[in-house]
Design a protein around this motif. Structure first.
Motif, short mmCIF file in Angstrom:
data_model
loop_
_atom_site.label_atom_id
_atom_site.label_comp_id
_atom_site.label_asym_id
_atom_site.label_seq_id
_atom_site.Cartn_x
_atom_site.Cartn_y
_atom_site.Cartn_z
N MET A 36 -1.52 9.84 2.35
CA MET A 36 -0.70 8.95 1.91
C MET A 36 -1.32 8.14 0.80
SD MET A 36 0.99 5.78 4.17
CE MET A 36 2.17 4.39 3.14
N GLU A 37 -2.44 7.91 0.74
CA GLU A 37 -3.16 7.43 -0.31
C GLU A 37 -3.26 8.11 -1.49
OE1 GLU A 37 -7.03 4.62 -0.66
OE2 GLU A 37 -7.46 6.86 -0.30
N THR A 96 6.47 8.05 0.16
CA THR A 96 6.05 7.12 -0.99
C THR A 96 6.31 7.57 -2.36
OG1 THR A 96 3.78 8.28 -0.88
CG2 THR A 96 3.85 6.26 0.33
N GLN A 137 3.96 -0.59 -0.90
CA GLN A 137 3.18 0.66 -0.12
C GLN A 137 1.91 0.40 0.08
OE1 GLN A 137 3.93 3.63 -3.21
NE2 GLN A 137 6.22 4.10 -2.62
N TYR A 186 -0.09 0.55 3.71
CA TYR A 186 -1.26 1.54 3.91
C TYR A 186 -2.55 0.95 4.51
CZ TYR A 186 -5.08 4.68 2.83
OH TYR A 186 -6.07 5.59 3.12
N VAL A 236 -2.65 7.20 10.22
CA VAL A 236 -1.52 7.06 8.72
C VAL A 236 -0.72 8.14 8.58
CG1 VAL A 236 -1.69 6.32 6.43
CG2 VAL A 236 -3.28 5.13 7.94
#
Ligand code: F6R
Length: 365
Positions: free
Chosen positions: A9-10, A156, A338, A342, A352
């Motif tokens: 996700m990051e 995202t 976002q 996160y 996550v």
């Protein structure tokens, strides 16, 4: 491969400057400052309405798209989550087209809605990220998002790329319908082209402040998000993102709806995240913020310099973004929204990339 990131996700959040640029370049000729021919493979000039349908985050992108099609192209838009659209027996009359938005291109309800419209002879457009998906195959016109594979379950980069496509299509529709002059087209296109240049810098500059804030947010049980206009769908998206990966209960509301119910919940135990660039609607949202403050609510304000100067009340945190054109704000403001979800999830210690009970592609109803 996560590269030097802790989670997909990051990594995907940080890929946005690149993939949004890539997506915009598919629809916009940067050098000429124009929307490319063929950006509107649906005959927008001939339509008297457009129906948009999708699920989850893709639905919130569609909701922002509705504001744009109506504002710039003067094209009336109906929008529903796909699980309602397919059952609500909407009369498919007049000159209409349907537009479906999906990262995976396999979402069961979105696909069923598409097939329903197709069966009724309605022209179908699809904004999809997976080019070889069922929805892409069955649509008459495919508008790709070029986000690349999205691995994190929480969407995202697909979301901001969907916004890039919807902005481009709304401008293409406006051109086709004669509601946008050449000068306006070049101004809007310029705004998008310049906007995408600052995304990377914004991500880096807001991150320390958001990490600090998120550590604090992870102590709370409920969070409220407020926004007006195109910031309203972003409030919904912020709440969805926070709840799905941190498991903190969150709600998104149109700021004007505050006094119609949710204001009863306001106290110091429920932080209120206000998404409010200094646009035409800012004063209205600022007065909602005063109402929250007057009841002891703790405010996290996401705004620009002008907005920050215009409010004097004490906030739990103020996140300041560069001032950009209206059509760029939803993409820009999605970034801190976002990051808040996160980092809060990271502090909560949740999984996550694979939140409990969720699947990346929802192929059952
Ligand atoms: C939220 C999320 C979901 C999806 C929804 C639609 O972060 O990922 O809400 O947006 O399930 O999925 P697609 O876009 O594949 O149709």
């Amino acid at each position: 491969d996560k590269g030097n990131h802790r989670h997909f996700m990051e990594k995907e959040i940080y890929e946005q400057p690149e993939v949004v640029t890539h997506t915009l370049a598919h629809y916009i000729d940067f050098a000429k400052g124009e929307i490319r021919d063929g950006a509107d493979k649906l005959d927008f000039a001939a339509l008297d309405r457009l129906a948009i349908s999708a699920c989850g985050t893709a639905y919130y992108a569609g909701l922002i798209g509705k504001y744009w099609f109506e504002r710039y192209a003067r094209l009336p838009v109906e929008i529903d989550v796909a699980s309602e659209f397919r059952y609500r027996e909407m009369p498919l009359t007049g000159k209409m087209a349907a537009l479906f938005v999906s990262q995976s291109g396999e979402t069961a309800d979105t696909l069923a809605s598409l097939r329903y419209c197709k069966g009724e002879g309605v022209a179908i457009g699809a904004i999809v990220n997976v080019a070889e998906s069922t929805i892409a195959r069955e649509a008459d016109a495919v508008f790709p998002t070029l986000a690349g594979p999205e691995i994190g379950v929480a969407s995202t980069k697909a979301f901001t790329c969907q916004l890039a496509v919807l902005a481009s299509l709304a401008l293409a529709a406006a051109k086709a319908r004669g509601t946008l002059t050449r000068a306006q087209e070049s101004e809007m296109v310029q705004a998008l082209v310049e906007g995408r240049r600052i995304f990377g810098e914004v991500l880096r500059s807001v991150q320390p402040r958001i990490e600090r804030l998120s550590r604090e947010l992870s102590q709370y049980k409920d969070v409220l998000y407020l926004g007006r206009g195109t910031n309203y769908p972003l409030a919904l998206e912020g709440a969805l993102k926070l709840k799905e990966i941190s498991y903190i209960h969150a709600e998104g509301y149109a700021a004007g709806e505050l006094k119609h119910g949710p204001i009863a919940l306001i106290d110091e135990a429920m932080p209120v995240i206000v998404i409010a660039p200094h646009d035409k609607l800012f004063e209205k949202t600022a007065s909602n913020m005063q109402e929250v403050a007057a009841r002891g609510g703790r405010i996290i304000l996401i705004t620009d310099e002008k907005g920050a100067r215009a409010v004097s009340l004490k906030t739990m945190e103020t996140i300041i973004l560069p001032q950009v054109a209206d059509i760029v704000t939803p993409i820009l403001y999605a970034l801190p929204v976002q990051l808040i979800a996160y980092h809060t999830a990271v502090f909560m210690g949740t999984d996550v990339d694979q939140p409990r009970n969720l699947a990346k592609s929802v192929t059952v109803e």
